[in-house]
Design an enzyme around this catalytic site. Structure first.
Site, PDB file in Angstrom:
ATOM      1  CB  ALA A 182      -0.920  -0.007   1.218  1.00  0.00           C
ATOM      2  CB  ILE A 237      -0.654   4.309   3.899  1.00  0.00           C
ATOM      3  CG1 ILE A 237      -0.559   5.048   5.235  1.00  0.00           C
ATOM      4  CG2 ILE A 237      -1.064   2.854   4.135  1.00  0.00           C
ATOM      5  CD1 ILE A 237      -0.368   6.520   5.125  1.00  0.00           C
ATOM      6  CB  ALA A 238       3.100   0.202   3.631  1.00  0.00           C
ATOM      7  CG  HIS A 251      -9.301  -2.813   7.283  1.00  0.00           C
ATOM      8  ND1 HIS A 251      -9.437  -1.523   7.749  1.00  0.00           N
ATOM      9  CD2 HIS A 251      -8.348  -2.754   6.323  1.00  0.00           C
ATOM     10  CE1 HIS A 251      -8.601  -0.721   7.099  1.00  0.00           C
ATOM     11  NE2 HIS A 251      -7.935  -1.443   6.218  1.00  0.00           N
ATOM     12  CE  LYS A 293      -7.913   6.928   8.115  1.00  0.00           C
ATOM     13  NZ  LYS A 293      -7.682   7.219   6.670  1.00  0.00           N
TER      14      LYS A 293
END
Length: 332
Positions: free
Chosen positions: A13, A15-16, A80, A98
């Site tokens: 991802a 964001i990782a 998730h 989130k």
């Protein structure tokens, strides 16, 4: 847990790197030990670029590996619950991005899995670990603005509209409130506590049916909370919160990422400034978060983004969507 916390990442991802890989380079006692992604070439390229030790052939192989202690789950929201539960059942701690789940039912199932396994299940609200937010909480708890009467909080920024943008798709949990507005909601819950009640909400939807803009009103005793979020085209980045009290006002610029030029200031009722906090370093919220997780796991201490607060947050997300006439986006 061994003295070295070994993290495995599900998916390559975007964001990782800033959420886990970069902080792991400066936080002691932790390493990014593994990655699994559906696209093997992308996984190999990600691992080579970000110094991940091992590429696993599947999510299942990663979560069952004895070389992994904690699984970081930044998958699309609709995945998730499944993969967090499977990781917990495999004996791993989980740091889940989130917003936590599609709905409260999923969040409860995830928490139940954590309770059964005895492992930690943490929501990745990284801002909560930054000294700027701690300062804001301290000022409120010390009564420095008196009784809170109103909070106005917004997080808005354009999210491109395309067929491969999961934040625009109903089936993957898209929507402005889910991806952006969950932050102002979390800010308010952390500041005021679980008695915060949803009063009403309204939204404008995209052609795909997810909320493009959303406004929600909530109430805490005599205090009103107004949350706004907007992901429409050409929307400029804005993250801010104003907390009005009977004796003063707190203005928080960029509670999301205070290390990027954010500040929190305290003013008297007459408008004169009496205190201000500006981050003195560029240490990111994600780095503070990872350091807190390592310390808490080693010491067996609770974290402010796990347990009941996760369910409180998810319940209000569900209620906001229902109030806006969009319950079908959360329960499909």
């Amino acid at each position: 847990m061994s003295s070295l916390l070994k993290i495995g990442i599900l998916g390559a991802a975007r964001i990782a790197p800033k959420a886990v890989c970069d902080p792991a380079r400066v936080v002691s006692g932790v390493t990014v030990a593994g990655l699994a992604a559906r696209n093997k070439d992308r996984a190999q390229a990600f691992a080579a670029k970000h110094g991940v030790e091992t590429v696993y052939p599947s999510y299942e192989a990663l979560i069952t590996s004895p070389e992994i202690d904690l699984v970081y789950n930044p998958l699309p929201i609709n995945l998730h619950a499944e993969w967090s539960i499977r990781a917990l059942e495999a004996g791993k701690h989980v740091l889940c991005e989130k917003p936590f789940a599609m709905n409260l039912d999923e969040a409860k199932a995830m928490q139940a899995a954590a309770d059964r396994s005895g492992k930690r299940l943490i929501e990745a609200f990284h801002y909560r670990y930054h000294p700027a937010f701690a300062t804001c909480m301290d000022w409120l708890q010390d009564g420095r603005i008196g009784e809170v009467t109103r909070i106005d909080a917004d997080f808005s920024v354009e999210i491109r509209d395309s067929d491969d943008e999961i934040r625009q798709l109903p089936e993957t949990g898209g929507g402005a409130m889910m991806d952006l507005g969950c932050y102002p909601l979390s800010w308010a819950l952390n500041l005021l506590g679980p008695d915060l009640k949803v009063v009403d909400a309204k939204a404008q939807t995209t052609k795909r049916g997810v909320d493009e803009t959303l406004e929600a009103r909530l109430q805490y005793g005599n205090a009103w909370v107004h949350l706004t979020t907007n992901m429409a085209k050409d929307t400029a980045f804005n993250a801010e919160m104003t907390i009005a009290g009977t004796d003063g006002l707190i203005h928080f610029r960029n509670p999301l990422a205070p290390h990027n030029g954010g500040s929190v200031s305290l003013r008297r009722a007459d408008g004169s400034e009496v205190d201000q906090f500006r981050p003195v370093s560029g240490i990111s919220t994600y780095t503070w978060q990872l350091a807190a997780i390592v310390d808490a796991l080693n010491a067996g201490q609770p974290l402010p983004t796990e347990g009941q607060v996760i369910l409180d947050q998810q319940e209000r997300l569900d209620t906001i969507y229902e109030a806006a006439g969009l319950r079908h986006l959360r329960y499909r």
